[in-house]
Design an enzyme around this catalytic site. Structure first.
Site, mmCIF file in Angstrom:
data_model
loop_
_atom_site.group_PDB
_atom_site.id
_atom_site.type_symbol
_atom_site.label_atom_id
_atom_site.label_comp_id
_atom_site.label_asym_id
_atom_site.label_seq_id
_atom_site.Cartn_x
_atom_site.Cartn_y
_atom_site.Cartn_z
ATOM 1 C CE LYS A 57 -3.796 -2.454 2.249
ATOM 2 N NZ LYS A 57 -4.648 -2.696 3.404
ATOM 3 C CD GLN A 101 -3.469 -4.366 6.415
ATOM 4 O OE1 GLN A 101 -3.744 -3.285 5.900
ATOM 5 N NE2 GLN A 101 -3.611 -5.510 5.777
ATOM 6 C CG ASP A 124 -9.964 -1.027 4.542
ATOM 7 O OD1 ASP A 124 -9.484 -1.386 3.453
ATOM 8 O OD2 ASP A 124 -9.348 -1.075 5.624
HETATM 9 N N1 GUN Z 1 -6.254 -7.299 5.859
HETATM 10 C C1 GUN Z 1 -6.348 -8.018 4.700
HETATM 11 N N2 GUN Z 1 -7.010 -7.324 3.750
HETATM 12 C C2 GUN Z 1 -7.342 -6.131 4.311
HETATM 13 C C3 GUN Z 1 -8.022 -4.983 3.820
HETATM 14 O O1 GUN Z 1 -8.480 -4.927 2.675
HETATM 15 N N3 GUN Z 1 -8.154 -3.953 4.705
HETATM 16 C C4 GUN Z 1 -7.680 -4.006 5.979
HETATM 17 N N4 GUN Z 1 -7.873 -2.949 6.768
HETATM 18 N N5 GUN Z 1 -7.042 -5.066 6.466
HETATM 19 C C5 GUN Z 1 -6.867 -6.121 5.631
#
Ligand code: GUN
Length: 296
Positions: A57, A101, A124
């Site tokens: 990211k 996350q 998200d």
């Molecule tokens: N952990 C795995 N995929 C994601 C996601 O798309 N967003 C978040 N916040 N955590 C994750």
């Protein structure tokens, strides 16, 4: 088995095309606001895949010129300290988007953390308010992976109207929101999950089959409708180190008309939607100017 020529749904190519538009939106935002749209990520503990996802990211944000802030927290952090940090980021006018996350360490309730994020900064799209908006109409911020799948289909000119879409997997992150988006695009939607009896009898009827389970080789060619579109969301590492999806590429590519590879299919689209959501949040907040107080 019928042999068709199968077109790859190349997520890297589609994401690159989408990123061009994102780049110009970022330039425009910077001209008007004197700073780039900025994403803050909260990472708790040492969960190895999360370290990789967060660094992906960060790289993507830096590639397109977004601001990026990372808060690394100890795995034994108290819930009150986490929610108070989220509150601070909610109030920071220089931060447009916030991601906590997942997964969190077991002593922390992910719902409490997600519900504390301001819905207008919820990149998200996991906040219940945004999920509610997704179901009732269209949310400003919608979950990145299903949004990326819809964008991938659109990039290849695949329409959903009049089609039977079968979604395998009912997770809150992919299967459920994707089913709503497919329905909104006028597909007829069937959702299958771990308790579905005779999975193949459903998948064989799919004009569009999306598989998001996390089980390597779950879907084989004999479970796919000839000429169907197949989107593979799974990502697993085999003992020999190979990265694979939920779809048996070898047999399914002989039957399907379109198939997304793993890696290089849905993954890059998820990242592109994360960038796009950050820009959308920044544009929205710039118009709103003062963010209303948020108390979960
Ligand atoms: N952990 C795995 N995929 C994601 C996601 O798309 N967003 C978040 N916040 N955590 C994750």
């Amino acid at each position: 088995m019928i042999k068709t020529s199968c077109q790859l749904l190349d997520g890297r190519a589609a994401a690159t095309a989408i990123e061009k538009k994102i780049l110009s939106d970022i330039e425009e935002f910077k001209k008007n606001s004197g700073r780039p749209p900025t994403l803050s990520v909260v990472l708790v503990g040492e969960h190895a895949p999360s370290q990789i996802y967060v660094s992906m990211k960060q790289k993507a944000a830096e590639r397109v010129g977004l601001g990026f802030q990372l808060h690394r927290l100890q795995s034994n952090i108290k819930e009150i300290a986490l929610t108070s940090l989220i509150g601070e980021i909610n109030r920071d006018p220089k931060i447009d988007g916030l991601i906590v996350q997942l997964p969190l360490p077991p002593h922390l309730d992910p719902r409490t953390a997600l519900n504390t994020i301001h819905p207008d900064k919820d990149i998200d799209g996991f906040h219940p308010l945004n999920i509610g908006r997704l179901i009732t109409s269209r949310a400003l911020l919608e979950p990145c992976t299903p949004k990326g799948i819809m964008a991938l289909l659109a990039h290849y000119g695949i329409e959903c109207i009049h089609k039977h879409a079968v979604v395998v997997g009912r997770s809150a992150v992919v299967g459920r929101p994707l089913s709503v988006m497919l329905l909104r695009a006028s597909a007829t939607v069937t959702i299958c999950h771990r308790h579905t009896v005779d999975l193949g009898s459903y998948t064989k009827l799919a004009d569009i089959l999306v598989v998001a389970v996390g089980k390597p080789h779950l879907i084989t060619g004999n479970m796919v409708k000839p000429g169907g579109v197949v989107v593979d969301v799974g990502i697993s590492r085999l003992d020999n180190g190979t990265i694979v999806g939920d779809v048996d590429f070898e047999t399914v590519s002989r039957v399907a008309s379109h198939l997304s590879p793993v890696p290089g299919g849905v993954g890059p689209m998820t990242i592109a939607m994360l960038l796009s959501n950050t820009v959308r949040a920044a544009q929205h907040l710039a118009h709103v100017k003062i963010l209303p107080e948020w108390s979960p």
